[in-house]
Write a protein that holds these residues in place. Structure first.
Motif, PDB file in Angstrom:
ATOM      1  N   SER A  76     -14.899  10.341   4.539  1.00 36.08           N
ATOM      2  CA  SER A  76     -13.940  10.315   4.844  1.00 36.08           C
ATOM      3  C   SER A  76     -12.157  10.167   4.683  1.00 36.08           C
ATOM      4  CB  SER A  76     -13.764   9.289   6.927  1.00 36.08           C
ATOM      5  OG  SER A  76     -15.439   9.794   7.077  1.00 36.08           O
ATOM      6  N   ASN A  84     -15.951  20.905  10.327  1.00 37.33           N
ATOM      7  CA  ASN A  84     -17.281  20.291   9.752  1.00 37.33           C
ATOM      8  C   ASN A  84     -18.905  20.720  10.726  1.00 37.33           C
ATOM      9  OD1 ASN A  84     -18.725  17.670   9.266  1.00 37.33           O
ATOM     10  ND2 ASN A  84     -19.226  17.387  10.689  1.00 37.33           N
ATOM     11  N   VAL A  89     -10.189  12.791   3.652  1.00 39.81           N
ATOM     12  CA  VAL A  89     -10.141  13.691   4.879  1.00 39.81           C
ATOM     13  C   VAL A  89      -8.519  12.645   5.854  1.00 39.81           C
ATOM     14  CG1 VAL A  89     -10.759  14.245   7.490  1.00 39.81           C
ATOM     15  CG2 VAL A  89     -12.971  14.571   5.217  1.00 39.81           C
ATOM     16  N   GLY A 135     -18.986  14.203  10.533  1.00 41.74           N
ATOM     17  CA  GLY A 135     -18.223  14.021  10.583  1.00 41.74           C
ATOM     18  C   GLY A 135     -18.248  13.375  12.495  1.00 41.74           C
ATOM     19  N   HIS A 189     -15.764  10.887  10.489  1.00 41.76           N
ATOM     20  CA  HIS A 189     -14.185  11.077  10.604  1.00 41.76           C
ATOM     21  C   HIS A 189     -13.639  10.985  11.652  1.00 41.76           C
ATOM     22  CE1 HIS A 189     -15.812  13.656   6.607  1.00 41.76           C
ATOM     23  NE2 HIS A 189     -16.119  14.825   7.205  1.00 41.76           N
ATOM     24  N   VAL A 216     -10.948  19.406  11.685  1.00 40.61           N
ATOM     25  CA  VAL A 216     -11.545  18.908  10.767  1.00 40.61           C
ATOM     26  C   VAL A 216     -12.855  20.039  11.085  1.00 40.61           C
ATOM     27  CG1 VAL A 216     -12.661  18.030   9.190  1.00 40.61           C
ATOM     28  CG2 VAL A 216      -9.875  17.048  10.140  1.00 40.61           C
ATOM     29  N   THR A 237     -15.056  22.340   5.555  1.00 42.48           N
ATOM     30  CA  THR A 237     -16.213  21.373   4.851  1.00 42.48           C
ATOM     31  C   THR A 237     -16.779  22.663   4.142  1.00 42.48           C
ATOM     32  OG1 THR A 237     -16.533  19.844   6.831  1.00 42.48           O
ATOM     33  CG2 THR A 237     -17.664  19.997   4.744  1.00 42.48           C
TER      34      THR A 237
END
Ligand code: NAD
Length: 301
Positions: A219, A99, A222, A22, A25, A97, A149
């Motif tokens: 990442s 995560n 993502v 995380g 990202h 996101v 995720t």
């Protein structure tokens, strides 16, 4: 690389962004212009306790690099609070996101109902509550990019991870169905199943094994999937160490058994080699394609 993908004017919520994947990202999105709600409850790898430190530290890192971010330490289980926080600070939400998560690995015969429900809460209920709270806005603005995720433990099944694997694969079910509902409103939803060095994998792998698996090598996927120019939706990707791959459902050609009125287990046994033969298999791309064989039967073909 020709041009730079940027997220100027976009607001992202990244959950569990105080460390591991995380954090990577959040740093990546912020370094490319996104304003980021860095959410992290600051719990242990087994989901115990809280600590405001990790989210605050990542926000400091982002600001030190010239980016814009704000820390949030609510649990994802209180999903609407994260959405309110992003709206309070930034006035909009474009990217989510999902995560955050933790493990409670234990053989199924020893698994308690608490081990099951705690994992459900953080992985599936948390993601549901955040997306559910943000969905009306995403629909109204006809824009959204969501990442859920997942995990190889869910895709393939893994010992000691019945709780974790169940909810991780359910997250892809969540992505697939949301993608169908979001498509017309330019809301794209995808799943990633990462493999990376983090405190979760350090318990089962050596530093040497994990050295090539930095979280930062997840990442970029993502980044692409949450960019406005990316049309991909409803898909599942495995990603780690710089390797990226797309998965899909595959189905054997199948066998029609019996006369359509009745058939017996013995006939299933006898047709088994054909039923499980992946030679000439197809990959139904959507619900209609998935239902096609039944449709044919219903139409009397
Ligand atoms: P990590 O432990 O470093 O990160 C997870 C973060 O989530 C932690 O910082 C934790 O404090 C936070 N968190 C936990 N419960 C929370 C809650 N209720 N609300 C808000 N934040 C909470 O581990 P990671 O490896 O970076 O994992 C990130 C995600 O990737 C997890 O969903 C994990 O299941 C998934 N995943 C990781 C791997 C891997 O190889 N690392 C593989 C498959 C899936």
């Amino acid at each position: 690389m020709t041009d730079t993908l940027r997220y100027d004017g976009r607001v992202a919520i990244v959950t569990g962004a105080g460390g591991g994947l995380g954090r990577a990202h959040a740093l990546m999105l912020a370094s490319r212009g996104a304003r980021v709600l860095v959410n992290d409850l600051g719990s242990s790898a087994a989901g115990a306790g809280t600590d405001t430190g990790p989210a605050a530290k990542v926000v400091e890192e982002i600001r030190a690099a010239g980016g814009e971010a704000v820390a949030n330490t609510d649990s994802v289980i209180d999903g609407s609070k994260l959405v309110e926080a992003a709206l309070d600070h930034f006035g909009q939400i474009d990217i989510i996101v999902n995560n955050a998560g933790f493990l409670r690995d234990v053989g199924f015969h020893k698994m308690t109902e608490q081990d099951w429900s705690d994992l459900y809460d953080v992985h599936l209920l948390g993601a549901f509550r955040i997306v559910h709270a943000a969905w009306p806005r995403l629909r109204d603005q006809s824009y959204g990019r969501i990442i859920n995720t997942s995990s190889a433990a869910g895709i393939y099944g893994n010992f000691g991870q019945v709780n974790y694997g169940t909810f991780k694969l359910a997250l892809h079910g969540f992505s697939q169905a949301l993608a169908v509902e979001g498509r017309a409103r330019n809301i794209h939803v995808n799943s990633i199943a990462p493999a990376a060095d983090s405190r979760l994998t350090r318990t089962v792998m050596t530093p040497e094994q994990l050295a090539p698996m930095r979280a930062e090598l997840v990442s970029p996927l993502v980044g692409w999937l949450t960019h406005e120019t990316c049309a991909e939706t409803g898909s599942l990707f495995e990603v780690g160490g710089g390797w990226v791959s797309k998965l899909r459902w595959q189905r054997t050609r199948g066998e029609r058994i019996g006369d359509g009125k009745d058939f017996a287990p013995e006939q299933v046994r006898d047709a088994w080699p054909a039923i499980v033969d992946f030679e000439g298999a197809e990959a139904p791309a959507d619900f209609a394609a998935g239902m096609a064989p039944f449709q044919k039967i219903m139409e009397g073909a």
